[in-house]
Scaffold this active site. Structure first.
Site, short mmCIF file in Angstrom:
data_model
loop_
_atom_site.label_atom_id
_atom_site.label_comp_id
_atom_site.label_asym_id
_atom_site.label_seq_id
_atom_site.Cartn_x
_atom_site.Cartn_y
_atom_site.Cartn_z
N HIS A 186 3.29 100.50 64.22
CA HIS A 186 2.67 99.49 63.34
C HIS A 186 1.22 99.20 63.74
CE1 HIS A 186 6.34 98.86 61.21
NE2 HIS A 186 7.00 98.43 62.28
N ASP A 196 11.62 105.94 61.62
CA ASP A 196 11.95 104.54 61.92
C ASP A 196 12.31 103.87 60.59
OD1 ASP A 196 11.19 102.37 64.31
OD2 ASP A 196 11.04 101.52 62.29
N ASP A 254 16.34 102.55 64.17
CA ASP A 254 16.87 101.32 63.56
C ASP A 254 17.41 101.52 62.16
OD1 ASP A 254 14.29 101.90 62.92
OD2 ASP A 254 13.46 99.94 63.45
N HIS A 273 11.42 101.01 59.56
CA HIS A 273 10.27 100.29 59.02
C HIS A 273 9.17 101.26 58.67
CE1 HIS A 273 12.45 97.52 61.74
NE2 HIS A 273 12.17 96.61 60.81
#
Lengths: 438, 560
Positions: free
Chosen positions: A112, A151, A240, A153
C-alpha cells in the site's frame, strides 16, 4: 528424502520484536505459527531449500523507489528496512543463480506504500517489492518485470509506483474495492498515458473461492504475462484471501494458493498481508513453499477445511467469468488514459490520499511529461496534514537527455523558488539521488 | 580417578587421570568384530597399572551404534506415525514396517484429527506376527501434545522389547527428524543393551564394580550408561566429540577459536565461541538422515595426509579422494604426505618413493617435482583456509528472528587456530602464512581423545513450551505435561525449565557445580484473538553446555 525440483531460497524474518501496537494484526505473533509449521515439517532440511538472513536496505535503496517527505528516517523504522532488505536478499539470490526461486517471508508488508511516502497506510510504510525491483534494475540493468499481487486488498501502492512504467506489468487480483479497503483497483485503472495496459486490475466479488481465483489466473493473468514476456515474475503473496481471514470476505484455500503459485511460476515471492495467523498462514505458507520448490503439496490442507462449505455460488462464478472477459479485452486494447488533464505537454493527475494507519491526508499532483523519446520525466507536488508542500522529480530509467535536463531544471528551480519545504530528485540515468530542505 | 576409553576406527585409546595428571594410558588396535574385546583389553591394561579400585568413573566413546546403523545390522523397527496436514509422511518412511495412521495435532498442540487406534491395532498384530520386536511411535507436533504417541505406547505395552516415542528425544520441532531419531533408537536398542550388559559384566569381573559408567555423546557431553539404555541413539557419532573435548581439556581455550584436526583422509573443523564448542542447530545426520541428536557443529573437507594429488597443466589439487596410503608407505599415487616428504618438511617412510611418484606426475605435465610438491601443499593450505572462512561466515550468517539480534547479534571472530593431527606441525608455518589468526600447534598428545572422554561432563537440554490460552505446558524430553494457569509468566517458565533440568541431572547423579545451566532461548508472545489478549505463548530452552570437569582439568592442561 525430499529434494526440491526448483532450488528455493527462503528469507524468513518474522520480526518477533516488532508490532504496530500490541493487539494490531501486524504484531509479534504473526509468523510464529508459520515458523512452527515450517520447522516441524522439516522444510529447511529439504535438499535444495535454504534459509537466508535479510540484509538491511539503505536509505539510497529507499530513495531509488520513493519520494520520502520529510525524509527516509522519518517515515521508516529499522523493521521496514529489514523487510525491504529481506526482499532484496531474496531477489539477489535468484539473479545470482544461487537459487532458482526465492520467497521473502518477511514483515511488515509494503504494497500500500505509494510513490510518495508521508507515513504508513494499510500497515505499509515503504513498498518492499518496489525497493527490491529498483535495486535489481540498478544492479543488473533494465529488466522487464511482472508483479502479480494476490493479496486480498488492492495493491494500490505498487500500482501508483508503476503507473507510468511500461516495463513493469502490474496485475492485482483482489476483493472488489466497493467492499474492502483501500476502495480502488477497478478494471478501468489501466496505467498512465505512456504505460497503458501495463496496469491491470481484477476485482473479485466477496465469497470467491479456489475456482474463481484460478479462473482469473488462467483467463487473465497468464495470457497477459505471455503477451508481456517479462524477464522476471514477482508475486506479492498476500494470504488474506483465505476463508478464515478475520478482515476480509473471500473463500480461498491453502490448496488454491499452492495451485495459483504453481500456475504463476514466480521467480520471487514476497509476503504481503494475511492475518489468520493460526488457521491460514501456517498452511498457506507451507503450500507456497512446497509449490515454489516444485514439491508435492497435495497433503497440505487446513484442519477445518470443507471445500463444499466455502465454494463460491454459481452467481459468483458467472459474474467472475463476465468480469474477466471484459478485463482481458480492456487490458489488450485500452481506450485511453483515465482521469487526468493534459496541461502544456504534461499529463496531470490530482490525488487525495488517506494514510489510515497514521491518520494523515495527502494532497498530491502528479505530472508526467509527454515526451516523444522516452517515458518522460515525472514530478510530484505534494502536501499533507503533517508536512507542508514538497516537490519530487524523477528522471526514470531510459530517460532522454532532454528529460534528464528537465528533471534537474525543475529540481533547481524548485530550490530557488522557495515555495517547497522538502525537495527530492531521483535521477535513474545518472544514479543520483538528492534531497534538499528549504 | 577418571578413566576414558575412545574406541576409534583404527585405535582404541584409554587413559586414567588422577588429581595430579595422567596415571596410565594405552593405545591398542581396535578389533572391529568385537568392540567389547577392545574395551576389555584397554580396561585391563589400565587396571594393571593403577589397580581396578582406582577407577571411580569410566566414560566410553564407542562406534557400536554408529556401525550398526551405517552397516545396516540394526533390527527392523515397526514405525507408526500420524501426520495430519502437511508434507506426505511417506517422504520420511524408514524400513519395511512403516505405517501412516489417521490422526492430527496442530502447531498449538490441539488434536485436530482423532488417532485411528483400530488401524493401529491391526498393523501391530500383523507386525508382531512377522516377528517385529522393536517399535517407534511418532506424531507430528507431539512435542506440543504427546497424547497420541502415549496412546500408541499403551497399545504396544507388553507386546514388544522396546517402544521409542518421538517426543522423548527433544522438544525441538522437526517431524522427519523425530521419526528418524525414534526409529534408529529402537533399531539399535537390542544390540546396544546387550553391549551394556557385557560392559557392566566386564567391569565387575575386573573389579571395577564401584565405578560409575558413562557414555560420550556427539555433543561432547556424557550420560550414565543406565540412561543410555533407553536412549541408545544418543551415543552415535561421538568420535569427533572425543577429540574436541580432548583439546578443551589439554589447552585452555578462552576466546573465539578454530580447531583443525588434520587426519589421513579429512580435515575436521570445529569452532569455539568464547571457549565453548558450537553445537549443531538442529541435530546430526547419520546414514543420510537428519536426526534430533545434538552434536558439536563440525565440518569436514577431503584434505588430509593421504589425500591424492591430481596434477594437470592447469591445476594441482589435493583431495578430496584418498586412493591409499602415501607412496612413501607403499601407496599407489602421490599424496600430501609425499609432497611434504620431498620438500623435507617431514620424513615419513621411504622419501625416494615419494620423489619418484611426484617426479612421474610432474614430468608428464611439464613441471619440476619441487614445483608440484610446493603447489600441492599450498593448495591444501588454501582449501583449508577457504573452508574455515566459509564455515565462520555461515555461522555468522545464521538466520535470526528479531531486529535486536539482526543489529546486535554476536559474531564469532576467531583469534586463534589450533591445529592437531599428523601433518599439523609440518603445515603450521604455511598455515600461519595463510591465516591472519595466531596458529597454535598443541604439544602432541597421543591419547587426547581418551582424555576428552574421561573428563567430559554430563550435558542435557530441555525445551519448555507453555500456551496459557489453552492452559497447557510441556517439557517433552522429560515427559512433563501439565495444566498451567493463565498468569504463568516468562520468568516462571525460565525458572521451571532450569529447575526441571537440575532435578533431572541430580536424579542421574551429575554434580551440580559441574553442570552450569544456561538459558539459550526465551520468548513470550502475547496471543491475540479478535482484539483481545487471550494468553501467552512461552518458549524456553535451557542446556548444560559441553565442558570438562574443572577439578581434573588443571591436572592435564598444558600451555598451548
Amino acid at each position: 528424502m525430499l529434494k526440491a525440483r526448483h532450488p528455493l531460497a527462503i528469507v524468513f524474518f518474522p520480526a518477533y520484536d516488532w508490532a504496530i501496537s500490541p493487539t494490531h494484526p501486524e504484531r509479534q505473533e504473526r509468523l510464529l505459527y508459520t515458523q512452527d509449521q515450517l520447522r516441524e515439517e522439516g522444510v529447511f532440511d529439504i535438499a535444495g531449500i535454504t534459509e537466508l538472513k535479510p540484509e538491511l536496505a539503505t536509505a539510497t535503496d529507499v530513495l531509488r523507489a520513493h519520494f520520502c517527505f520529510p525524509d527516509v528516517a522519518a517515515v521508516t523504522t529499522t523493521s521496514h528496512l529489514i523487510s525491504a532488505g529481506g526482499a532484496i536478499r531474496a531477489a539477489r539470490t535468484v539473479l545470482d543463480k544461487e537459487a532458482k526461486r526465492a520467497f521473502a517471508l518477511v514483515r511488515p508488508p509494503g504494497h500500500h506504500a505509494m510513490k510518495v511516502v508521508h507515513g504508513a497506510r494499510g500497515f505499509c510504510n515503504i513498498n518492499i517489492e518496489a525497493v527490491m525491483l529498483e535495486w535489481l534494475r540498478d544492479q543488473y540493468g533494465p529488466l522487464r518485470a511482472a508483479i502479480v499481487d494476490t493479496d486480498c486488498h488492492h495493491g494500490d501502492g505498487t500500482q501508483d509506483i508503476y503507473w507510468n512504467d511500461p516495463d513493469t506489468l502490474f496485475i492485482s487480483l483482489h476483493q472488489d474495492g466497493r467492499t474492502l479497503y483501500p476502495g480502488t483497483g477497478f478494471p478501468l485503472e489501466l496505467g498512465g498515458p505512456k504505460a497503458l495496459g501495463t496496469t491491470v486490475n481484477v476485482p473479485l466479488p466477496p465469497g470467491t473461492s479456489d475456482e474463481g481465483f484460478l479462473f482469473a489466473m488462467r483467463e487473465v493473468v497468464m495470457p497477459l504475462i505471455e503477451d508481456f514476456k517479462p524477464d522476471i515474475i514477482i508475486n506479492s503473496a498476500g494470504q488474506d484471501n483465505h476463508f478464515s481471514d478475520p478482515i476480509t470476505d473471500m473463500a480461498f484455500s491453502a490448496q488454491g494458493y499452492a495451485r495459483l503459485t504453481e500456475m504463476l511460476g514466480a521467480d520471487i515471492a514476497v509476503l504481503e498481508g494475511g492475518y489468520s495467523i493460526q488457521g491460514a498462514l501456517p498452511y498457506v505458507n507451507l503450500g507456497l513453499v512446497l509449490s515454489m520448490a516444485g514439491l508435492d503439496y497435495s497433503h497440505v490442507r487446513e484442519p477445518d477445511f470443507d471445500a463444499a462449505k466455502v465454494r463460491q455460488s454459481a452467481k459468483v462464478t458467472g459474474y467472475i467469468e463476465d468480469v474477466c472477459r471484459d478485463i482481458l479485452k480492456e487490458a489488450r486494447h485500452p481506450r485511453g488514459p483515465g482521469k487526468g488533464d493534459v496541461v502544456a505537454g504534461w499529463f496531470t493527475r490530482r490525488k487525495t490520499l488517506y494514510y489510515d494507519t497514521d491518520a494523515i491526508t495527502e494532497y498530491q499532483t502528479e505530472a508526467v511529461r509527454l515526451c516523444d523519446h522516452c517515458r518522460g520525466v515525472v514530478k510530484y507536488e505534494t502536501e499533507s496534514t503533517r508536512t507542508p508542500l514538497c516537490l519530487g522529480v524523477e528522471a526514470p530509467i531510459g530517460a532522454c537527455e532532454k528529460c534528464v535536463e528537465e528533471a534537474y531544471r525543475i529540481y533547481e528551480a524548485g530550490q530557488i523558488k522557495g515555495e517547497y519545504r522538502h525537495l527530492q530528485l531521483i535521477d535513474r540515468v545518472g544514479k543520483n539521488y538528492a534531497t534538499y530542505t528549504g | 580417578m577418571l578413566c576414558g576409553i575412545d574406541v576409534g576406527g583404527t585405535h582404541t585409546d584409554a587413559v586414567l587421570i588422577g588429581p595430579d595428571g595422567v596415571v596410565a594410558c594405552a593405545k591398542l588396535p581396535t578389533n572391529h568384530d568385537d568392540l567389547l574385546a577392545s574395551i576389555r583389553e584397554a580396561l585391563a591394561s589400565i587396571a594393571a597399572v593403577a589397580g581396578p579400585a582406582a577407577v571411580t568413573r569410566l566414560t566410553l566413546s564407542t562406534t557400536l551404534t554408529t556401525n550398526a546403523i551405517i552397516e545396516g545390522t540394526a533390527d527392523p523397527v515397526g514405525v507408526l506415525v500420524s501426520g495430519g496436514p502437511g508434507i506426505d509422511p511417506a517422504a520420511y518412511a524408514m524400513g519395511a514396517y512403516y505405517h501412516v495412521l489417521a490422526g492430527a495435532i496442530d502447531h498449538r498442540g490441539r488434536q485436530t484429527g482423532a488417532l485411528d487406534l483400530d488401524a493401529a491395532r491391526a498393523v501391530i498384530n500383523a507386525w508382531e506376527a512377522a516377528g517385529v520386536r522393536a517399535f517407534a511411535a511418532v506424531t507430528k507436533f507431539s512435542t506440543r501434545c504427546p497424547d497420541q504417541e502415549l496412546a500408541l505406547e499403551a497399545l504396544l505395552a507388553g507386546r514388544c522389547d522396546c517402544v521409542s516415542l518421538g517426543h522423548a528425544f527433544s522438544g525441538r520441532l522437526g517431524f522427519g527428524r523425530r521419526i528418524a531419531t525414534a526409529c534408529l533408537n529402537s533399531a539399535v536398542w537390542r544390540v546396544y543393551n546387550r553391549f551394556c550388559d557385557a560392559v557392566e559384566r566386564s567391569a565387575a569381573e575386573l573389579g571395577m564394580a564401584g565405578a560409575s559408567i558413562n557414555v560420550l555423546k556427539a555433543d561432547g557431553g556424557t550420560m550414565p550408561l543406565s540412561v543410555s539404555r533407553t536412549l541408545p541413539v544418543q551415543s552415535i557419532l561421538s568420535g569427533p566429540a572425543a577429540s574436541v573435548m580432548g583439546i578443551i581439556a589439554v589447552c585452555d581455550i578462552a576466546e573465539d577459536s578454530i580447531i583443525l584436526d588434520i587426519g589421513g583422509t579429512t580435515t575436521d573443523i570445529a569452532v569455539f565461541a568464547a571457549g565453548a564448542p558450537l553445537i549443531e542447530n538442529e541435530g546430526i545426520a547419520i546414514a543420510g538422515r537428519p536426526t534430533l541428536v545434538r552434536a558439536l557443529r563440525t565440518r569436514s573437507i577431503g584434505v588430509g595426509g593421504d589425500s591424492a594429488i591430481t596434477v594437470s597443466r592447469e591445476a594441482i589439487q589435493v583431495g578430496p579422494r584418498r586412493l591409499g596410503p602415501p607412496m612413501a608407505l607403499g601407496g599407489p599415487v602421490p599424496t600430501l604426505v609425499d609432497a611434504l616428504n620431498i620438500q623435507n618438511v617431514i620424513a615419513v617412510g621411504d622419501p625416494r618413493a615419494s620423489y619418484q611418484g611426484i617426479l612421474a606426475v610432474a614430468t608428464a605435465n611439464g613441471f619440476e617435482p619441487e614445483e608440484v610438491a610446493e603447489a600441492a601443499i599450498l593448495n591444501a593450505v588454501n582449501q583449508i583456509r577457504s573452508e574455515v572462512a566459509a564455515f565462520v561466515r555461515e555461522i555468522n550468517d545464521r538466520p535470526v528472528y528479531t531486529i535486536f539480534e539482526l543489529l546486535e547479534g554476536r559474531q564469532v571472530r576467531p583469534t586463534r587456530v589450533y591445529v592437531m593431527g599428523g601433518p599439523a606441525l609440518a603445515l603450521s608455518a604455511l598455515l600461519q602464512d595463510a591465516f591472519t589468526q595466531e596458529v597454535v600447534v598443541p604439544e602432541s598428545f597421543a591419547v587426547a581423545n581418551a582424555i576428552g572422554a574421561a573428563l567430559a561432563r554430563p550435558t542435557f537440554s530441555v525445551e519448555l513450551f507453555a500456551d496459557t490460552a489453552s492452559g497447557r505446558l510441556t517439557i517433552p524430553s522429560l515427559g512433563i505435561t501439565r495444566q498451567v494457569a493463565d498468569n504463568y509468566s516468562q520468568a516462571a517458565a525460565e525458572g521451571e525449565a532450569a529447575t526441571s533440568l537440575r532435578h533431572y541431572l541430580a536424579s542421574i547423579g551429575a554434580e551440580a557445580e559441574d553442570a552450569p545451566i544456561e538459558t539459550v532461548e526465551l520468548s513470550s508472545f502475547p496471543m491475540v484473538e479478535g482484539q483481545t489478549l487471550v494468553g501467552h505463548n512461552i518458549r524456553v530452552a535451557c542446556q548444560v553446555r559441553p565442558g570438562v570437569s574443572a577439578a581434573y582439568k588443571q591436572a592435564v592442561s598444558k600451555s598451548c
